[in-house]
Design an enzyme around this catalytic site. Structure first.
Site: not given
Length: 365
Positions: A117, A130, A137, A141, A144, A239, A356
């Site tokens: 993406e 982006c 990934c 997280c 996410c 974060h 995001c």
């Protein structure tokens, strides 16, 4: 000279990057996208063509966006037909959706059938892409969508550069800015990401100072990035204002304590002379209190840095909530009272899952 480690210390799956070969498509030749003018000239000469053909190939790849060798009509037709299996390295469009704010999300199908993406974000004066650096990934997280989907593989140089060319062609205007904030952890694919940055700068013509590389942090990799002496902006995803809270949100933080990460960031500033941006997703009732802001400020005191606050963008896979505007204002005020430079960044493309933390390589929720 590249100094980035070629493999990742995290897992054997991450180590097995596809690299820059096109074996996934059944062709033994390397994709041409990502190569320099000199490399393309050498390739053309090896194909029995005069050296000036290298410059033509270079211009058709990077300026005209050729998707196959058959598109390059300045080359002899018979010669092109003899090389039908030559792989330029372009993806195919799997899905495209436009948000009400003009943000465009693209799902791109790669040569091996994997989907990645990328997002085009237009504004009055710029066009930002982006970019993803991995399929999926491995960082997992908790807030996410990409991390919830697991990890497949690293992207090769041509697969990263292709994302920028795809957006540029679709919008019909030059890309001005690039953010490595899409799918994946860029520093777990450091060699390909650094090579892609150099290609996008050298060959596509996008200034390194207009590029941002975002990372959760991988031990030793920020130091390795500093040694590359790039001019990109480093954005580190914190974060959280303390280690227990960060570990709750980012499982990989167990191998990279907050203080150690910040020490490496300080070293980065010393080695490069460039400030670090710290990204901080605000989660209602968890890390958005003034006390959290005060604790964060203590960590960043005397640091050449800037804080980007990102109000949480909801995903179906997690129960976190977006903070109120009042909470955001209080957090900002607390940081500013400690003389910490801070900006609130509201993500674009929210309703189309293009913001995001929402990238998941699927057409819909």
């Amino acid at each position: 000279m590249a100094v980035f480690p070629l493999t990742s210390p995290n897992s054997s799956a991450v180590d097995s990057a596809v690299g820059d070969k096109a074996s996934v498509s059944g062709d033994s030749s390397a994709p041409l996208l990502g190569k320099s003018l000199e490399e393309l000239t050498e390739w053309m000469q090896a194909q029995g063509q005069p050296s000036y053909r290298g410059k033509q190939l270079y211009q058709w790849l990077y300026q005209q966006g050729a998707r196959s060798l058959q598109d390059i009509t300045v080359f002899p037709k018979a010669w092109r037909q003899e090389r039908e299996n030559v792989h330029l390295g372009r993806s195919t469009l799997h899905h495209r959706v436009v948000a009400s704010d003009g943000t465009v999300k693209y799902l791109l199908r790669l040569a091996d059938g994997q989907i990645v993406e990328t997002v085009g974000i237009p504004s009055a004066k710029r066009l930002t892409v982006c970019v993803s650096s991995q399929v999926g990934c491995p960082m997992a997280c908790d807030f996410c969508a990409t991390g919830k989907g697991g990890f497949v593989r690293n992207l090769a140089v041509h697969e990263i550069v292709d994302q920028v060319l795809t957006v540029q062609q679709d919008f019909g205007q030059r890309v001005s800015h690039i953010v490595f904030m899409g799918m994946g952890e860029p520093l777990l694919n450091g060699s390909s990401v650094v090579a892609a940055i150099r290609c996008l700068n050298r060959d596509v013509g996008i200034g390194q100072r207009a590029m941002t590389l975002s990372t959760v942090g991988v031990p030793g990799r920020i130091r390795a990035l500093a040694a590359e002496q790039l001019q990109v902006t480093l954005a580190v995803s914190l974060h959280a204002s303390n280690q227990p809270q960060r570990l709750q949100l980012i499982p990989s933080a167990g191998a990279y304590p907050l203080e150690v990460l910040l020490d490496e960031c300080r070293e980065y500033v010393q080695l490069t002379g460039r400030r670090v941006t710290f990204e901080y997703i605000l989660l209602a009732g968890l890390n958005d209190r003034p006390t959290d802001a005060a604790e964060l400020a203590q960590h960043l005191r005397g640091f050449q840095s800037h804080v980007n606050l990102i109000p949480y963008n909801p995903i179906d896979e997690a129960d976190y909530q977006r903070p109120s505007e009042a909470s955001i204002r209080e957090f900002v005020a607390e940081l500013e009272s400690h003389r910490i430079a801070v900006t609130v960044r509201y993500s674009r493309g929210l309703e189309e899952n293009a913001a995001c933390g929402q990238l998941r390589a699927s057409k819909s929720r």
